[in-house]
Scaffold this motif. Structure first.
Motif, PDB file in Angstrom:
ATOM      1  N   GLY A 100      -3.764  -0.456 -21.043  1.00 13.69           N
ATOM      2  CA  GLY A 100      -2.429   0.122 -20.928  1.00 13.69           C
ATOM      3  C   GLY A 100      -2.472   1.605 -20.623  1.00 13.69           C
ATOM      4  N   CYS A 101      -3.459   2.289 -21.189  1.00 11.06           N
ATOM      5  CA  CYS A 101      -3.624   3.716 -20.885  1.00 11.06           C
ATOM      6  C   CYS A 101      -4.126   3.914 -19.455  1.00 11.06           C
ATOM      7  N   VAL A 102      -5.132   3.130 -19.080  1.00 11.23           N
ATOM      8  CA  VAL A 102      -5.762   3.303 -17.770  1.00 11.23           C
ATOM      9  C   VAL A 102      -4.763   3.080 -16.638  1.00 11.23           C
ATOM     10  N   MET A 103      -3.910   2.064 -16.781  1.00 13.02           N
ATOM     11  CA  MET A 103      -3.002   1.712 -15.684  1.00 13.02           C
ATOM     12  C   MET A 103      -1.989   2.820 -15.382  1.00 13.02           C
ATOM     13  N   PHE A 104      -1.752   3.706 -16.330  1.00 18.03           N
ATOM     14  CA  PHE A 104      -0.787   4.785 -16.089  1.00 18.03           C
ATOM     15  C   PHE A 104      -1.426   6.162 -16.213  1.00 18.03           C
ATOM     16  N   PHE A 105      -2.773   6.206 -16.084  1.00 15.71           N
ATOM     17  CA  PHE A 105      -3.451   7.493 -16.094  1.00 15.71           C
ATOM     18  C   PHE A 105      -3.043   8.355 -14.903  1.00 15.71           C
ATOM     19  N   TYR A 106      -2.657   7.723 -13.805  1.00 14.14           N
ATOM     20  CA  TYR A 106      -2.311   8.490 -12.604  1.00 14.14           C
ATOM     21  C   TYR A 106      -1.121   9.418 -12.846  1.00 14.14           C
ATOM     22  N   LEU A 107      -0.297   9.101 -13.848  1.00 11.94           N
ATOM     23  CA  LEU A 107       0.846   9.957 -14.142  1.00 11.94           C
ATOM     24  C   LEU A 107       0.427  11.330 -14.657  1.00 11.94           C
ATOM     25  N   GLN A 108      -0.810  11.454 -15.116  1.00 13.50           N
ATOM     26  CA  GLN A 108      -1.283  12.716 -15.670  1.00 13.50           C
ATOM     27  C   GLN A 108      -1.928  13.609 -14.605  1.00 13.50           C
ATOM     28  N   GLN A 109      -2.014  13.122 -13.353  1.00  8.98           N
ATOM     29  CA  GLN A 109      -2.648  13.878 -12.276  1.00  8.98           C
ATOM     30  C   GLN A 109      -1.636  14.087 -11.147  1.00  8.98           C
ATOM     31  N   LYS A 110      -1.374  15.328 -10.818  1.00 11.08           N
ATOM     32  CA  LYS A 110      -0.298  15.659  -9.883  1.00 11.08           C
ATOM     33  C   LYS A 110      -0.514  15.049  -8.505  1.00 11.08           C
ATOM     34  N   ARG A 111      -1.753  15.066  -7.996  1.00 11.42           N
ATOM     35  CA  ARG A 111      -2.002  14.521  -6.666  1.00 11.42           C
ATOM     36  C   ARG A 111      -1.722  13.016  -6.625  1.00 11.42           C
ATOM     37  N   GLN A 112      -2.200  12.317  -7.657  1.00 14.60           N
ATOM     38  CA  GLN A 112      -2.017  10.866  -7.667  1.00 14.60           C
ATOM     39  C   GLN A 112      -0.561  10.490  -7.881  1.00 14.60           C
ATOM     40  N   VAL A 113       0.137  11.208  -8.733  1.00 13.93           N
ATOM     41  CA  VAL A 113       1.523  10.849  -8.993  1.00 13.93           C
ATOM     42  C   VAL A 113       2.383  11.076  -7.752  1.00 13.93           C
ATOM     43  N   ASN A 114       2.073  12.130  -6.985  1.00 25.06           N
ATOM     44  CA  ASN A 114       2.802  12.355  -5.742  1.00 25.06           C
ATOM     45  C   ASN A 114       2.499  11.266  -4.719  1.00 25.06           C
ATOM     46  N   PHE A 115       1.238  10.828  -4.687  1.00 26.30           N
ATOM     47  CA  PHE A 115       0.860   9.767  -3.752  1.00 26.30           C
ATOM     48  C   PHE A 115       1.593   8.467  -4.081  1.00 26.30           C
ATOM     49  N   TYR A 116       1.574   8.085  -5.349  1.00 21.90           N
ATOM     50  CA  TYR A 116       2.213   6.830  -5.748  1.00 21.90           C
ATOM     51  C   TYR A 116       3.722   6.879  -5.496  1.00 21.90           C
ATOM     52  N   HIS A 117       4.335   7.986  -5.803  1.00 21.72           N
ATOM     53  CA  HIS A 117       5.788   8.080  -5.679  1.00 21.72           C
ATOM     54  C   HIS A 117       6.252   8.265  -4.236  1.00 21.72           C
ATOM     55  N   SER A 118       5.295   8.520  -3.350  1.00 18.74           N
ATOM     56  CA  SER A 118       5.651   8.630  -1.937  1.00 18.74           C
ATOM     57  C   SER A 118       5.569   7.288  -1.209  1.00 18.74           C
ATOM     58  N   GLN A 119       5.089   6.252  -1.914  1.00 19.09           N
ATOM     59  CA  GLN A 119       4.994   4.937  -1.300  1.00 19.09           C
ATOM     60  C   GLN A 119       6.392   4.353  -1.095  1.00 19.09           C
ATOM     61  N   PRO A 120       6.533   3.501  -0.057  1.00 15.78           N
ATOM     62  CA  PRO A 120       7.849   2.881   0.213  1.00 15.78           C
ATOM     63  C   PRO A 120       8.160   1.758  -0.769  1.00 15.78           C
ATOM     64  N   VAL A 121       8.081   2.063  -2.066  1.00 11.18           N
ATOM     65  CA  VAL A 121       8.329   1.097  -3.139  1.00 11.18           C
ATOM     66  C   VAL A 121       9.180   1.788  -4.195  1.00 11.18           C
ATOM     67  N   THR A 122      10.174   1.105  -4.688  1.00 11.48           N
ATOM     68  CA  THR A 122      11.012   1.699  -5.731  1.00 11.48           C
ATOM     69  C   THR A 122      10.196   1.918  -6.998  1.00 11.48           C
ATOM     70  N   ARG A 123      10.677   2.803  -7.819  1.00 10.28           N
ATOM     71  CA  ARG A 123       9.962   3.068  -9.074  1.00 10.28           C
ATOM     72  C   ARG A 123       9.918   1.836  -9.969  1.00 10.28           C
ATOM     73  N   THR A 124      10.970   1.047  -9.936  1.00 12.50           N
ATOM     74  CA  THR A 124      10.978  -0.158 -10.756  1.00 12.50           C
ATOM     75  C   THR A 124       9.866  -1.105 -10.327  1.00 12.50           C
ATOM     76  N   ARG A 125       9.722  -1.307  -8.993  1.00 13.99           N
ATOM     77  CA  ARG A 125       8.657  -2.188  -8.510  1.00 13.99           C
ATOM     78  C   ARG A 125       7.279  -1.598  -8.777  1.00 13.99           C
ATOM     79  N   LEU A 126       7.179  -0.294  -8.662  1.00 17.70           N
ATOM     80  CA  LEU A 126       5.904   0.353  -8.945  1.00 17.70           C
ATOM     81  C   LEU A 126       5.525   0.182 -10.413  1.00 17.70           C
TER      82      LEU A 126
END
Length: 737
Positions: A100-126
């Motif tokens: 559970g921690c690993v799957m959302f570790f990307y939220l703690q890194q600015k580069r990764q969080v920007n990459f994930y949130h720039s995908q053509p997927v809603t936050r709910t689906r993400l």
């Protein structure tokens, strides 16, 4: 910025994201597979080898192949009922927290969080994608290894010990605990902005409720004199921690389920536990999804994302750490150190939290008013318990408010089964007379505070006799409330009159001895009297049950005649250990008819060769204690050393080791007691001991002869010496009066 990109190119994007995530986190599936392999199949192979090993004692004692297989199936089913799944329970809960921690570790890194949130997927689906991927990586290897574990058992010829309903029940509970643990870990990822705080917060959220409840229980034990721990709220708090709940679930599987079957038994369903886990899963998952929607991408790098969580988390940590420190300091110091540690460690915790939250050592001096408010609240909680502001110790419900009640005077008969039913549950009485008499017994104790104070206060009520009892009482009120109190060190003479009236009520004895009276003589295979096997078990038990129903309080004032115990003869049989008194006429008559020796356990009457019987100069009940100290205590003072040296010089028969002769004893007791008689010879001593029941033990209400006592001289292969014995009332022969 907060990403609002909600565009999509159809379902293929979601599938591609799911497959991409599974490929990216493949190493988690490998780790889970290895852990579950050792927790399931490997652990099972070790047990199978132990069961089937030819040198095993069961193999050697088996007469036929059928009996050997039956024993192997029984051992395997017993193991599979709980122990066989223990490693899997532990592994699936811990791995769920990690994943559970690993799957959302990307939220703690600015580069990764920007990459994930720039995908053509809603936050709910993400969010759903990450959530589902973590579950698949954890639960698919778990299911595979569980099936492999069962195939191994079947492959070694022990498949008939398996019960698919029981396996599905265990599998369902493991899945439930896993999802609850996973949901807590996911929530920690939404609240924290750095990897370290996410890991720490995950641990705090997992154990915050049980830890706080445990510390509150310690405070209650420290400050509340009558706190008993019954109806323990810590047991309820454990359900809010998936790992603790899993341990609690396995531990509470009844022994009757675990034993004496060649096929697995279905574990009982704990609905409270199940509903708590379901509530955690739903509420925490929904909260995590909501926070994920609101979380700003710029939050990466912050210790805590939401400011509202800062004072709440800080207050909890300050309470837990300061109270724990206070309890430790008090254990090695005085009461002042408790308050000192509470205040100091609360402030230190506040300063540490500020440094972590603001990433600045200079911040330790900030928000001091907030710190002061929290410290005051902690001290207020301590003060409420310390001064019993809520009137906990003075609580005494009126008889008309009580639905049913249970009261036991500990050590009144030296039996641990008093006040319990045959299933080990607390036994209650609905009788109005019992309710009235319980209230009459406790009212003077409560109003006069005639019991030992809390350990923090450290005082004790002294009645001048040195005889104390402990009283346990449990209430279930008509409004549904439950309550329990334990009054420790209550002077026995303050209890006796009212307890006599209570005990002589047949409804009370039915409650007190329900464990015995519910036992069916038809199910009893063996009855023992002081470790001697009785011949007619059923008749003896029936006689004892009838004696219990007709017993009166006067029996408790006498010494024990013997002890009786029984077993069903099965592995799940429940042993008993109950007192037989002389007034139990039917039981005593059967012992005489069958010539069953009712010698006291562990006592050899022929180890004693001399008895000195003394008459006390004073009949004060503390006189015996003073005589005991006079004879046997070794003082370090110069006067005491001189007295002992003079006594040894006067007696040529005293050994160099310091052993006292009969003459030494008589001289030492001069002015305290006079010799009233002397008996020599092992046969004569044994006859006197049996006549006076001298070697038996007695409960809190036993009546002693305060005007006489006996000194017994024992001799064995190791040493010899004197033992002081109090005589029971009306047992001393007339020639020694």
């Amino acid at each position: 910025m907060i990403s609002n990109n909600s565009s999509t190119k159809g379902k293929n994007n979601s599938k591609k994201l799911l497959l991409h995530s599974l490929q990216m986190y493949w190493w988690l599936a490998v780790i889970c597979s290895v852990v579950y392999c050792f927790a399931g199949p490997v652990y099972t192979l070790l047990k199978i080898d132990s069961i089937r090993r030819p040198s095993n004692i069961n193999y050697l004692s088996s007469a036929t192949e059928e009996s050997l297989l039956s024993q192997q199936l029984e051992r395997m089913s017993d193991w599979m009922n709980a122990e066989g799944f223990m490693m899997l329970y532990f592994s699936v809960v811990v791995l769920s927290a990690v994943i559970g921690c690993v799957m959302f570790f990307y939220l703690q890194q600015k580069r990764q969080v920007n990459f994930y949130h720039s995908q053509p997927v809603t936050r709910t689906r993400l969010f759903i994608n990450q959530y589902v991927v973590g579950l698949l990586l954890n639960l698919v290897p778990f299911m595979i290894m569980l099936v492999l574990m069962l195939l191994l058992i079947a492959g070694y010829g022990l498949g008939t010990s398996l019960n698919m309903t029981a396996i599905l029940a265990h599998g369902g509970m493991m899945l439930l605990f896993s999802l609850a643990s996973y949901s807590i870990a996911v929530l920690s990822g939404q609240l924290a902005g750095t990897a370290l705080t996410q890991i720490a917060l995950n641990g705090v959220l997992h154990f915050c409720v049980p830890l706080a409840a445990w510390l509150m229980q310690l405070l209650c034990n420290l400050f509340l004199a009558t706190y008993s721990g019954a109806f323990d709220f810590v047991q309820t708090a454990l359900k809010f921690s998936p790992l603790c709940a899993a341990v609690l679930y396995i531990d509470n599987i009844p022994s009757a389920v675990l034993m004496n079957r060649t096929t697995m038994s279905v574990p009982p369903m704990n609905m409270g536990l199940v509903l708590t886990q379901l509530a955690l899963i739903v509420l925490l998952t929904v909260l995590s999804w909501f926070l994920y929607q609101k979380r700003a991408s710029e939050a990466a790098g912050k210790a805590l994302v939401y400011r509202v969580s800062e004072p709440l988390l800080k207050a909890y940590l300050m309470f837990v750490i300061s109270i724990a420190a206070g309890l430790v300091f008090m254990a090695v110091g005085s009461k002042l150190f408790f308050y000192f540690a509470v205040v100091v460690f609360a402030i230190l915790t506040h300063m540490t939290c500020e440094v972590i939250i603001q990433h600045d050592f200079k911040a330790m001096g900030k928000r001091l008013p907030q710190c002061a408010v929290i410290v005051v609240l902690i001290l207020a909680i301590v003060g409420v318990l310390r001064y019993d502001v809520l009137g906990y110790d003075m609580y005494l419900p009126k008889p008309e408010q009580v639905e049913r009640v249970s009261l036991v005077v500990d050590s009144s008969e030296n039996s641990s089964w008093l006040g319990y039913d045959i299933d080990g549950e607390i036994s209650f009485s609905h009788d109005d007379g019992v309710k009235q008499q319980v209230h009459a017994l406790l009212e003077p104790i409560v109003t006069e505070k005639n019991y030992r104070a809390s350990s923090f206060n450290g005082s004790i009520v002294v009645d001048g006799s040195g005889n104390y009892s402990s009283v346990r009482v449990y209430y279930e009120l008509k409004n549904g409330k439950k309550a329990a109190r334990q009054y420790r060190a209550v002077p026995t003479n303050a209890l006796e009159e009212n307890y006599r009236e209570l005990y002589n009520l047949s409804a009370y004895r039915e409650m007190l001895y329900r464990n015995v009276l519910q036992t069916s003589p038809e199910t009893v295979k063996e009855v023992w009297v002081n470790d001697v096997l009785a011949e007619d078990a059923k008749v003896l038990l029936q006689a004892y049950q009838q004696d219990l129903r007709e017993r009166n309080f006067e029996a408790l004032t006498k010494g024990e005649l013997a002890r009786i115990g029984w077993s069903s003869g099965q592995r799940d049989g429940r042993w008993q250990n109950n007192v037989i008194y002389e007034s139990d006429k039917r039981t005593a008559a059967l012992l005489t008819e069958t010539q069953l020796k009712a010698e006291q356990r562990g006592i050899d009457y022929y180890d004693y060769d001399e008895i000195l019987i003394f008459r006390c100069e004073s009949t004060e009940r503390r006189m015996i204690d003073e005589i005991d100290r006079k004879l046997f205590s070794i003082e370090t003072t110069e006067d005491a050393d001189t007295m002992i040296a003079e006594t040894r010089t006067e007696s040529a028969s005293a050994k160099e080791s310091g052993e006292l002769s009969a003459k030494d004893c008589i001289q030492r007791l001069e002015g305290l007691a006079q010799l009233a008689g002397r008996i020599e010879g092992t046969d004569a001593v044994a006859a006197f001991c049996r006549q006076t029941n001298l070697h038996s033990s007695g409960g809190d209400f036993v009546h002693y002869d305060d005007s006489h006592f006996a000194l017994l001289h024992y001799v064995d292969v190791y040493n010899d010496g004197w033992q002081i014995r109090r005589l029971y009332e009306d047992t001393l022969p007339a020639q020694y009066q």
